[in-house]
Design an enzyme around this catalytic site. Structure first.
Site, mmCIF file in Angstrom:
data_model
loop_
_atom_site.group_PDB
_atom_site.id
_atom_site.type_symbol
_atom_site.label_atom_id
_atom_site.label_comp_id
_atom_site.label_asym_id
_atom_site.label_seq_id
_atom_site.Cartn_x
_atom_site.Cartn_y
_atom_site.Cartn_z
ATOM 1 N N ASN A 1 0.852 -1.189 0.000
ATOM 2 C CA ASN A 1 0.000 0.000 0.000
ATOM 3 C C ASN A 1 0.889 1.241 0.000
ATOM 4 O O ASN A 1 2.115 1.139 -0.004
ATOM 5 C CB ASN A 1 -0.948 -0.021 1.208
ATOM 6 C CG ASN A 1 -0.184 -0.084 2.506
ATOM 7 O OD1 ASN A 1 0.530 0.848 2.860
ATOM 8 N ND2 ASN A 1 -0.285 -1.211 3.213
ATOM 9 N N ASP B 1 -4.254 -6.913 5.164
ATOM 10 C CA ASP B 1 -5.257 -7.795 5.767
ATOM 11 C C ASP B 1 -5.187 -9.178 5.130
ATOM 12 O O ASP B 1 -5.583 -10.173 5.726
ATOM 13 C CB ASP B 1 -6.660 -7.207 5.551
ATOM 14 C CG ASP B 1 -6.875 -5.969 6.413
ATOM 15 O OD1 ASP B 1 -6.411 -5.985 7.571
ATOM 16 O OD2 ASP B 1 -7.472 -4.995 5.929
ATOM 17 N N PHE C 1 -4.705 2.409 14.803
ATOM 18 C CA PHE C 1 -5.165 3.417 13.846
ATOM 19 C C PHE C 1 -6.294 2.796 13.029
ATOM 20 O O PHE C 1 -6.387 1.578 12.915
ATOM 21 C CB PHE C 1 -4.032 3.831 12.906
ATOM 22 C CG PHE C 1 -3.188 4.968 13.443
ATOM 23 C CD1 PHE C 1 -2.403 4.790 14.571
ATOM 24 C CD2 PHE C 1 -3.178 6.203 12.815
ATOM 25 C CE1 PHE C 1 -1.627 5.826 15.074
ATOM 26 C CE2 PHE C 1 -2.408 7.249 13.291
ATOM 27 C CZ PHE C 1 -1.635 7.062 14.423
ATOM 28 N N LYS D 1 9.371 -16.296 -11.101
ATOM 29 C CA LYS D 1 8.509 -15.243 -11.621
ATOM 30 C C LYS D 1 7.327 -15.863 -12.384
ATOM 31 O O LYS D 1 7.530 -16.718 -13.241
ATOM 32 C CB LYS D 1 9.333 -14.342 -12.553
ATOM 33 C CG LYS D 1 8.586 -13.140 -13.013
ATOM 34 C CD LYS D 1 9.448 -12.296 -13.926
ATOM 35 C CE LYS D 1 8.567 -11.286 -14.633
ATOM 36 N NZ LYS D 1 9.187 -10.737 -15.802
ATOM 37 N N LYS E 1 -10.696 -4.989 18.591
ATOM 38 C CA LYS E 1 -9.259 -5.240 18.766
ATOM 39 C C LYS E 1 -8.799 -4.941 20.194
ATOM 40 O O LYS E 1 -7.607 -4.976 20.489
ATOM 41 C CB LYS E 1 -8.467 -4.428 17.747
ATOM 42 C CG LYS E 1 -8.899 -4.733 16.294
ATOM 43 C CD LYS E 1 -7.857 -4.366 15.285
ATOM 44 C CE LYS E 1 -8.364 -4.593 13.866
ATOM 45 N NZ LYS E 1 -7.302 -4.644 12.875
#
Ligand code: PMT
Length: 434
Positions: free
Chosen positions: A240, A309, A354, A319, A372
């Site tokens: 990300n 996740d 967060f 590859k 959590k």
């Protein structure tokens, strides 16, 4: 009435090709009602003439510290005192470096050192200069002092390189100035009514108290930062856009406040912070292992990392070859580190997670707080302007286990870090007394 009527803006123009855009900016700010006092550096005058700015602002332009046209005042001190806002656009790597190191050798830099006004900096430079560790360190230092940045855009640069470094457009800079004054006004009004837990999205006061508190001395703070990478094959991965800036800012703030800091970070291109134990990891599993290995010795755990996740169920040793009919990857759930920490934490430990959301922030943040077993969740809408991944600023709301919700205006990630540590200490100490 024009939106900037009665406002005095000092516009510093330094020597880059983008100096020409400062003319359009001067015109815009003047049309919005501001008095715009322009200071040109010697290098800026290689690109654009003072007369251009004088014609657009209808005011004299400052170029020389020693010119002193009015014998009753010292020009740079007078300008510094009169400014409601100082804006540097374009800000070159050179002027940023001078400012970060307290160098005052011309009209612009002496005014900057003398002013108590907030300072907004719009950098413009070659992409490699922008990412040079010396420049990023200087910008980080200025952000710590409370200066705010208007991020450069990405695209083809005058030097031929493609990347980040293009001065933000004059309309966007004018918009940032308007937003800053609007939010300062809102904060002022909130301050007068004693409303410190501000509502609404804004820009924080820029100057911070420079005397560091040492209120985390004796505590160990474990921070996670950056992205994780989940390998698909030897050359590809799932990841990300997290830059690590939020987590690094927390680690540095905790260090400055006396804590022993362990920073577990995914792959980022930030300089290694001094005085912090940095553990570099790549995958969720590596981050999980590093966090678990240091959990018992940590008093405060803050999970700012953007963790995958899901991860590929299998990783190919070679590859993957192009296939006629596309490719389907099978993903499995990755371990949830925060959840595991929440399950294992002792009553003496304090856990902050967060929540990076793109909608229904409050709903999802509160749900994560409960699921959590965290003490605080820092919610950020990563689609909001100036917030989320890669930016130097963030727009966050703190959701605490006791039900308190604290919404902060837009501010530097470093200031978010300090506000978060203030909250953690307050809640943690209260919890220990009860
Ligand atoms: O790094 P920057 O560019 O400065 O950007 C900062 C940031 C946007 C990444 C940061 O402010 C932020 O929001 N971090 C959390 C990102 C995230 O993964 O959010 P989430 O809502 O998907 O996860 C919730 C919490 O669970 C987070 O504390 C996360 O670290 C944790 N988590 C998530 C998944 C997982 N497998 N394990 C976890 O521990």
């Amino acid at each position: 009435m024009q939106p900037l009527s009665g406002k005095t803006i000092v516009l510093g123009v330094s020597g880059g090709i983008a100096a020409y855009k400062a003319a359009a900016l001067t015109s815009k700010l003047t049309q919005l009602g501001a008095k715009v006092h322009v200071i040109l550096t010697a290098h800026a005058q290689k690109f654009i003439q003072p007369l251009t700015f004088q014609a657009l602002s209808h005011l004299p332009v400052y170029v020389d510290t020693f010119a002193e046209p009015d014998p009753h005042t010292i020009a740079h001190i007078d300008l510094a005192d009169r400014a409601d806002l100082v804006l540097i656009a374009p800000a070159t790597a050179n002027v940023i470096g001078k400012l970060a190191n307290g160098i005052a050798d011309d009209m612009l830099t002496t005014t900057l050192l003398a002013t108590q006004a907030p300072v907004l900096i719009a950098p413009a430079m070659n992409v490699n200069m922008y990412h040079h560790p010396a420049v990023t360190a200087n910008m980080r230092r200025l952000a710590e002092y409370g200066y705010r940045f208007i991020e450069p855009g990405e695209g083809v640069l005058a030097c031929g390189w493609i990347g980040k470094g293009r001065l933000a457009e004059p309309e966007d800079i004018a918009e940032a100035v308007l937003r800053w004054f609007a939010e300062e006004h809102a904060q002022h009004a909130a301050g007068e009514t004693g409303d410190t837990a501000t509502s609404g999205h804004g820009v924080a006061p820029m100057k911070q108290d420079s005397s560091p508190k040492r209120d985390l001395t004796g505590l160990t703070v474990l921070v996670t930062a950056g992205p994780t990478r989940e390998k698909i094959d030897p050359v590809r991965y799932i990841s990300n856009h997290s830059s690590g800036k939020m987590g690094f800012a927390i680690a540095e703030a905790a260090r400055d406040r006396g804590a022993d800091v362990i920073l577990v970070s995914g792959p980022v291109s930030l300089p290694q912070p001094e005085g912090v134990r940095l553990i570099g990891v790549e995958s969720v599993q590596e981050m999980y292992d590093a966090v678990m290995a240091h959990l018992a010795q940590s008093d405060i755990i803050i999970k700012a990392a953007a963790v995958s996740d899901y991860r590929p169920k299998t990783t190919s040793n070679h590859k993957l070859k192009k296939q006629e009919n596309g490719l389907t990857l099978e993903l499995e759930k990755a371990p949830d580190i925060l959840k595991a920490v929440g399950e294992r934490k002792t009553p003496a430990q304090f856990v902050v997670g967060f929540a990076a959301e793109t909608r229904d922030l409050a709903h999802y943040a509160i749900e994560k707080l409960r699921r959590k077993n965290a003490d605080v969740i820092v919610g950020n809408n990563v689609l909001a302007e100036g917030a989320g991944m890669g930016t130097d600023t963030n727009l966050v709301t703190f959701y605490s286990r006791d039900g308190e919700v604290r919404e902060l205006p837009l501010m530097s990630k470093r200031l978010v870090a300090d506000k978060l540590l203030d909250l953690v200490l307050e809640k943690w100490q209260r919890g220990r007394k009860e």
